[in-house]
Design a protein around this motif. Structure first.
Motif, mmCIF file in Angstrom:
data_model
loop_
_atom_site.group_PDB
_atom_site.id
_atom_site.type_symbol
_atom_site.label_atom_id
_atom_site.label_comp_id
_atom_site.label_asym_id
_atom_site.label_seq_id
_atom_site.Cartn_x
_atom_site.Cartn_y
_atom_site.Cartn_z
ATOM 1 N N LYS A 45 -79.002 -25.252 -11.289
ATOM 2 C CA LYS A 45 -79.765 -24.006 -11.267
ATOM 3 C C LYS A 45 -79.012 -22.937 -10.481
ATOM 4 C CE LYS A 45 -84.497 -22.534 -10.302
ATOM 5 N NZ LYS A 45 -85.695 -23.007 -9.599
ATOM 6 N N GLU B 9 -78.393 -26.502 -6.094
ATOM 7 C CA GLU B 9 -79.777 -26.755 -6.513
ATOM 8 C C GLU B 9 -79.789 -27.064 -8.002
ATOM 9 O OE1 GLU B 9 -82.684 -23.766 -5.437
ATOM 10 O OE2 GLU B 9 -84.016 -24.476 -7.011
ATOM 11 N N MET B 10 -80.417 -28.187 -8.360
ATOM 12 C CA MET B 10 -80.467 -28.610 -9.752
ATOM 13 C C MET B 10 -81.728 -28.055 -10.426
ATOM 14 S SD MET B 10 -77.629 -30.213 -9.643
ATOM 15 C CE MET B 10 -77.704 -30.683 -11.370
ATOM 16 N N VAL B 11 -81.765 -28.100 -11.751
ATOM 17 C CA VAL B 11 -82.916 -27.543 -12.478
ATOM 18 C C VAL B 11 -84.221 -28.256 -12.129
ATOM 19 C CG1 VAL B 11 -81.700 -26.606 -14.473
ATOM 20 C CG2 VAL B 11 -82.402 -29.020 -14.482
ATOM 21 N N SER C 22 -84.126 -30.639 -7.164
ATOM 22 C CA SER C 22 -83.344 -31.401 -6.199
ATOM 23 C C SER C 22 -82.195 -30.552 -5.667
ATOM 24 C CB SER C 22 -82.740 -32.641 -6.867
ATOM 25 O OG SER C 22 -83.432 -33.793 -6.510
#
Lengths: 403, 403
Positions: free
Chosen positions: A179, A261-263, A266
């Protein structure tokens, strides 16, 4: 190609061997001498350090700033009784020769400023792994650099702690599932200095970085947050994210080196001691990780990690960098060149700390952005911005003299 | 097999659907209904919630605690006018039937305690992905479980936030290059309670966990730090590290969910909001990450993360778990069973908070460790430890009554 116990021996060139990153690189190579050998070194004018490095690491080729430096180095090496005299080159050609030296596998690009631009480009074009500590290279001509790397299959491994951390965080992830990137910033020595006191900041205060030991230019860049701005642009080119997908957070302890930051929400972070040898070794040995003798991060003793939003009003350089990035083309190159000139003028006591962003902003306003179509276009924008910055600084200096 | 827009539709069984993890799993499936459908649900006695879940998710098979519960559920479903009545099973056989239900791809093992042991084993033996929230399963019989998974090729995906975090941190890493795992612990509600006040702790205070909303048993385990001890043993089986390679650090904010230290000194951490849906979704969709509607982690507002060494004197359960792990064989199963009995006795107001480790320690001292050669050996150790704990608790209770 020599075989070592651990695998194939890698030959390394270092552009900027007597600077902070260069010295740390040699320290890493010293501890991994069954895996890495030094083929070529380029330095500026610190001939005493360079001579010591040549005696210790026996490169085949060395480069210095000017012809007179080359003569002086030769004399020093003779006096030191060096067995086999290396070839000695100088100037921009010397830098490129070191980057392109025969049989080199890895080029560590560790100069500060635009001077690292050409040798880095040539190394990437030859398909060599480049461990990149020179951030201006990607800021000025990220498009050309990444295209050259793609064409030749060269790997571009970041040494800067933030990008090195991002590289580590992204190892197991799919780029499409990221993200945003979050770069941490120490906030520099003026994190809590009131806006009205920022104009009176001394060179000594600006050079006293709270967590990292670095060269003078990058330390000032850290104090203005321009360093973080340059890093945002660098991250854009290294990892392919847009300005809206790259954020900055102030983290005074400099323990979390950056985050992804992941979608799904996390966040993956990389933490470590503030020692550049960790990142240099990672960039040299990737995808392998090798043990180091550095002290481990003791989180239990560390006790506390803080995070704050950056104050974009007191640190206009961060905003300027985002603007340049969004504008694209030659604008980041012009901004970076103006910044180099402004920082040099501040270090020469020609102007105050808060005039640094003023000079950069004035140069950016006057710059007519063109496409990054060639190396020449970038170098032209760089030259134009330097001369523009010079005259703005001269006006400002004479204005001070008149007061 | 039905095809959805995003790919193949996956069929899910949930063991423990009315508990905290079960409900959150259904919430995740609700938001991803083009990818997951519910085949079977097993619950205990919360028939009201279960009936609602059946009406909403239309499983083919449902299981409850006892035959009378099955009758009652059938009546409730009829009253609710459910279209197609699911098959209704009960007891241990019902749990196993839900785990082994035809056409199921993913089994979410979300019961608390030893009851989840057999269904999890059966699901792994069938080669199904198991999303594991039941930590006693690996504590009791990690050897059998991991061997069954290896044999069938089943994937074991941890749902526990710490192990889920470790799984994420390890994605891009080579296991041989990992130095140690560091599990974070919130420290529970008594992190700062003086040792002398720990004996007088009330049930209500012990149930008030500072950061996570969870079931009663796991909340007490968090207050004694036995939860962290169980997690250390779980991490051993999930990732293959020894007791010396797994550490615990207290982190009251529960934002960093766990960390991995690499041989080069780099630390990779996973951070996130304290919402189990994040981990459940990860375990369901791995290796894919899908967007969630959960609020993003706002580090800038968070401001501060703290880390402390755990106090092993005030939390003897952590030490007991490490001892059981080093002893191996049936000892962890005996310890876990004793813990279940002790926690139940505390929740029944039969004994005090600091008697929990005393009961466990007494059971462990009396236990003669055997090899985990079969399921029967584990279940026998479990039965033995429960009866041993029961008599110790009865003695302690009568001693209190005599005072």
């Amino acid at each position: 190609m020599r075989l070592s116990i651990g695998g194939v021996m890698k030959n390394v060139s270092i552009i900027g061997s007597t600077g902070s990153i260069g010295q740390n690189t040699l320290s890493v190579i010293n501890s991994l001498e069954d895996r890495f050998s030094v083929s070529a070194l380029a330095a500026g004018r610190d001939l005493e350090s360079l001579a010591r490095q040549v005696v210790r690491f026996r490169p085949r080729l060395v480069s210095v700033a000017e012809e007179s430096d080359a003569m002086e180095l030769k004399k020093r090496l003779k006096d030191a009784g060096v067995g086999r005299m290396p070839d000695i080159a100088f100037g921009q050609e010397g830098l490129v020769a070191v980057a392109c030296c025969d049989g080199v596998d890895v080029v560590v690009s560790a100069t500060v400023g635009a001077v690292g631009f050409l040798p880095t480009f040539e190394a990437l074009s030859l398909g060599r792994r480049v461990c990149l500590a020179n951030k201006e290279t990607l800021v000025m001509a990220g498009e050309l650099m990444t295209r050259a790397a793609e064409r030749s299959g060269a790997e571009l491994l970041p040494v800067d702690s933030e990008h090195n951390a991002l590289h580590q965080c992204l190892r197991g992830e799919r780029i499409s599932e990221v993200k945003r990137l979050v770069l941490t910033a120490s906030g520099g020595p003026f994190r809590r200095t009131p806006l009205e006191d920022m104009r009176k900041v001394s060179i000594e205060a600006a050079l006293a970085h709270p967590t990292w030991q670095m060269g003078a230019k990058i330390t000032i860049d850290s104090a203005t947050l321009m360093n973080k701005g340059l890093e945002v642009i660098e991250a854009h080119w290294l990892f392919g994210f847009s300005a809206d997908e790259i954020d900055v957070i102030v983290h005074p302890q400099s323990i979390v080196h950056s985050m992804v930051e992941m979608v799904d929400g996390s966040v993956i972070a990389q933490l470590g001691v503030t020692d550049m040898r960790l990142m240099i070794q990672y960039a040299l040995t990737y995808p392998e990780r090798l043990p180091t003798e550095l002290p481990a991060l003791d989180l239990g003793k560390l006790a506390q990690l803080e995070f704050f939003e950056p104050d974009r009003e007191r640190f206009p350089c961060l905003r300027l960098a985002y603007e340049a990035m969004r504008e694209g083309g030659t604008m980041p190159a012009a901004m970076s060149a103006a910044n180099e000139m402004a920082v040099a003028a501040f270090l020469d006591r020609k102007m105050g700390f808060m005039e640094i962003p003023e000079v950069i902003s004035a140069v950016m306003e006057a710059h007519e952005t063109g496409p990054v179509s060639s190396i020449e276009a970038v170098l032209e924008a760089d030259r134009w911005a330097r001369s523009q910055a010079e005259s703005i600084i001269a006006q400002s200096t004479s204005a001070i003299a008149l007061n």
